[in-house]
Enzyme design. Structure first.
Site, PDB file in Angstrom:
ATOM      1  N   HIS A 130       0.467  -1.662  -0.385  1.00 47.95           N
ATOM      2  CA  HIS A 130      -0.167   0.176  -0.130  1.00 47.95           C
ATOM      3  C   HIS A 130       1.290   1.318   0.125  1.00 47.95           C
ATOM      4  O   HIS A 130       1.999   1.046   0.137  1.00 47.95           O
ATOM      5  CB  HIS A 130      -1.160   0.210   1.212  1.00 47.95           C
ATOM      6  CG  HIS A 130      -1.831   1.004   1.478  1.00 47.95           C
ATOM      7  ND1 HIS A 130      -1.966   1.837   2.070  1.00 47.95           N
ATOM      8  CD2 HIS A 130      -3.420   1.088   1.467  1.00 47.95           C
ATOM      9  CE1 HIS A 130      -2.532   2.990   1.648  1.00 47.95           C
ATOM     10  NE2 HIS A 130      -3.863   2.102   0.818  1.00 47.95           N
ATOM     11  N   ASP A 208       3.607  -3.824   8.100  1.00 43.06           N
ATOM     12  CA  ASP A 208       2.281  -3.254   7.437  1.00 43.06           C
ATOM     13  C   ASP A 208       1.135  -4.310   7.912  1.00 43.06           C
ATOM     14  O   ASP A 208       0.598  -5.252   7.369  1.00 43.06           O
ATOM     15  CB  ASP A 208       1.715  -2.572   7.029  1.00 43.06           C
ATOM     16  CG  ASP A 208       0.638  -2.043   6.458  1.00 43.06           C
ATOM     17  OD1 ASP A 208      -0.299  -2.399   6.965  1.00 43.06           O
ATOM     18  OD2 ASP A 208       0.372  -1.490   5.047  1.00 43.06           O
ATOM     19  N   GLN A 211      -4.674  -5.026   7.161  1.00 42.10           N
ATOM     20  CA  GLN A 211      -5.359  -5.580   6.685  1.00 42.10           C
ATOM     21  C   GLN A 211      -5.188  -6.626   7.308  1.00 42.10           C
ATOM     22  O   GLN A 211      -6.372  -7.470   7.635  1.00 42.10           O
ATOM     23  CB  GLN A 211      -5.223  -5.945   4.750  1.00 42.10           C
ATOM     24  CG  GLN A 211      -5.567  -4.601   4.438  1.00 42.10           C
ATOM     25  CD  GLN A 211      -6.838  -3.897   4.900  1.00 42.10           C
ATOM     26  OE1 GLN A 211      -7.972  -5.521   4.763  1.00 42.10           O
ATOM     27  NE2 GLN A 211      -7.324  -2.793   4.029  1.00 42.10           N
ATOM     28  N   LYS A 234     -10.853  -0.049  10.654  1.00 37.51           N
ATOM     29  CA  LYS A 234     -10.691  -1.221   9.295  1.00 37.51           C
ATOM     30  C   LYS A 234     -11.009  -2.507  10.230  1.00 37.51           C
ATOM     31  O   LYS A 234     -11.330  -4.135  10.099  1.00 37.51           O
ATOM     32  CB  LYS A 234      -9.618  -1.336   8.905  1.00 37.51           C
ATOM     33  CG  LYS A 234      -9.162  -0.543   7.823  1.00 37.51           C
ATOM     34  CD  LYS A 234      -8.532  -1.069   7.153  1.00 37.51           C
ATOM     35  CE  LYS A 234      -7.377  -0.158   6.174  1.00 37.51           C
ATOM     36  NZ  LYS A 234      -7.733   0.458   5.196  1.00 37.51           N
ATOM     37  N   CYS A 373      -4.835   2.711  -3.527  1.00 35.63           N
ATOM     38  CA  CYS A 373      -3.491   3.292  -3.141  1.00 35.63           C
ATOM     39  C   CYS A 373      -1.880   2.288  -3.616  1.00 35.63           C
ATOM     40  O   CYS A 373      -1.288   1.694  -2.372  1.00 35.63           O
ATOM     41  CB  CYS A 373      -2.874   3.405  -1.446  1.00 35.63           C
ATOM     42  SG  CYS A 373      -4.784   4.387  -1.448  1.00 35.63           S
TER      43      CYS A 373
HETATM   44  C1  LIG Z   1      -2.404  -2.592   3.572  1.00 37.18           C
HETATM   45  C2  LIG Z   1      -3.071  -1.714   4.360  1.00 37.18           C
HETATM   46  N1  LIG Z   1      -1.841  -0.874   5.006  1.00 37.18           N
HETATM   47  C3  LIG Z   1      -2.067   0.690   5.220  1.00 37.18           C
HETATM   48  C4  LIG Z   1      -2.824   1.173   5.005  1.00 37.18           C
HETATM   49  C5  LIG Z   1      -3.669   3.142   5.478  1.00 37.18           C
HETATM   50  O1  LIG Z   1      -4.096   2.624   6.217  1.00 37.18           O
HETATM   51  P1  LIG Z   1      -5.007   4.189   7.021  1.00 37.18           P
HETATM   52  O2  LIG Z   1      -5.616   5.181   6.118  1.00 37.18           O
HETATM   53  O3  LIG Z   1      -6.281   3.847   8.204  1.00 37.18           O
HETATM   54  O4  LIG Z   1      -3.726   4.856   7.458  1.00 37.18           O
HETATM   55  C6  LIG Z   1      -4.087   0.409   4.232  1.00 37.18           C
HETATM   56  C7  LIG Z   1      -5.635   1.121   3.993  1.00 37.18           C
HETATM   57  O5  LIG Z   1      -6.265   0.886   2.903  1.00 37.18           O
HETATM   58  C8  LIG Z   1      -4.294  -0.694   4.030  1.00 37.18           C
HETATM   59  O6  LIG Z   1      -4.991  -1.617   2.910  1.00 37.18           O
END
Ligand SMILES: Cc1ncc(COP(=O)(O)O)c(C=O)c1O
Length: 415
Positions: A130, A208, A211, A234, A373
């Site tokens: 992401h 990260d 998800q 999430k 993203c």
């Molecule tokens: C894999 C992953 N990392 C990071 C993020 C970023 O999350 P946030 O927008 O809550 O900061 C997301 C959000 O869709 C994500 O799916």
């Protein structure tokens, strides 16, 4: 906590009753909410607990001696302990409350990477990541004269580790970052080889788990990572709250990220010293009710059972791959059902994902269309965007049927 669910196998139909959002029609149709990877819906337990918190226990934290201040502080710190246990972190003071996973990753970028990277060093990410776990590392590598290296995906859309030896030969690897679950393809990664390799290089590993945490058990000790990021919104919690977990010795050695109230030990005109963990990284008034709400969301997920949630999603993905696979002109992306969380990305030949999503909305089906993203991944797939249907503990197969029926309706519009 009263959760309408069976212990082992999850009863999504019963759980749905916990989510007020489903009590409405969208364009006169039942709501098929297939956008949980974007943001999950909230159970009444979380909504009610936050309302009650505001009505009975709200004040600022850590700085009031009155009853409400004490209740609010207990609410915030109780949530911190719930997060610690949820992630199996060794020490509650390693749990830092931030706004979201993006902020958690930026904290590490600004407070660790910006102070530890230089020419000859490398930062390694994957093509599957992401932007939140890509752009901060790209920026910090370039800003500090370090190399930014992206592990490519192979023809099966899996991270290709064959170049690791060459990277180690050419650079001093300082930081490796990867997701545990891909938000675009749903792939559940086996991070062990990459984590091991990172540590063999003397690098830190940043996971990260934005998800992963909603869908599967996340254990920072078993993962052997150095930092891990999650987002409350999430995982049935409110928006505006996320968590950075980091190893205590790293966090203690790091510079602060944001400066101001609450994060100091002492301030004089000549000098300011930093507070102890976690406060050093929690400048200003905390997201108090949001953190409390996240704690309640964790209670909810644990009562349902992370194992049950994961099994439910595997079943839904298998069903979705079957149903959607019958739709003419569909391209499905990602690994087999047993290797992914509840996420299915697809395209309909010749029809832009935004058109697909807009027509589906008329049928009460909420999905996401776009690059998610993940523009480097889109380039690998050779498409500008995909449709993405994502499932959660409240998703029922009928919603997937509604999606499949909606896709036939999309075809009719473009026939
Ligand atoms: C894999 C992953 N990392 C990071 C993020 C970023 O999350 P946030 O927008 O809550 O900061 C997301 C959000 O869709 C994500 O799916």
């Amino acid at each position: 906590m009263a959760v309408t669910a069976g212990a082992k196998k999850l009863d999504a139909r019963a759980l749905r009753a916990d989510f007020p959002i489903f009590e409405q029609l969208i364009h006169g149709k039942p709501l098929a909410y297939l956008d949980s990877a974007n943001s999950s819906q909230k159970p009444r337990q979380v909504i009610d607990a936050m309302t009650e918190f505001y009505e009975t226990s709200y004040a600022n934290v850590h700085r009031a001696v009155h009853v409400l201040g004490e209740r609010a502080t207990a609410g915030l710190e109780g949530a911190r302990e719930k997060v610690r246990a949820f992630l199996n972190a060794p020490d509650v003071n390693e749990v830092i409350f931030v706004r979201n996973a993006t902020e958690a990753l930026n904290l590490v970028a600004y407070s660790w990477a910006d102070h530890n990277l230089g020419p000859g060093d490398a930062v390694v990410v994957t093509e599957l990541d992401h932007h939140s776990n890509f752009v901060p590392w790209q920026y910090m590598a370039r800003r500090n004269g370090a190399e930014f290296v992206m592990l490519p995906l192979d023809e099966h859309d899996e991270v290709d580790l064959s170049g690791l030896d060459a990277i180690a030969r050419d650079y001093t690897v300082k930081l490796v970052a990867a997701n545990l679950v891909s938000n675009s393809l749903g792939t559940i990664a086996d991070l062990a080889p990459l984590t091991r390799w990172a540590h063999e290089q003397g690098a830190i590993f940043v996971c990260d788990a934005a998800q992963a945490a909603p869908h599967t058990q996340v254990d920072v000790q078993a993962l052997d990572c150095d930092f891990l990021a999650i987002s409350g919104h999430k995982m049935c919690g409110p928006s505006g709250i996320g968590v950075l977990w980091g190893r205590g010795e790293l966090l203690r050695a790091m510079e602060p990220f944001l400066l101001g109230g609450h994060m100091i030990h002492s301030v004089t005109f000549e000098k300011t010293t930093w507070g102890a963990l976690p406060h050093k990284f929690e400048a200003g008034t905390s997201p108090i009710a949001e953190a409390f709400g996240l704690g309640v969301a964790i209670d909810y997920l644990e009562t349902v059972g992370l194992d049950a949630i994961e099994a439910h999603e595997h079943e839904l993905v298998a069903y979705a791959l079957g149903r959607l696979g019958e739709v003419p002109g569909i391209a499905l992306y990602g690994p087999p059902a047993e290797r992914r969380a509840g996420i299915v990305s697809f395209n309909l030949e010749g029809i832009h994902p935004h058109d697909v999503a807009q027509i589906l909305d008329q049928h009460g089906v909420a999905i996401r269309a776009g690059h998610h993203c993940c523009q480097p991944l889109m380039r690998h797939l050779g498409v500008p965007a995909t449709n993405r249907a994502s499932f959660y503990l409240y998703t029922v197969p009928e919603e997937i049927d509604q999606l499949a029926d909606g896709l036939y309706a999309v075809h009719k519009v473009f026939a």
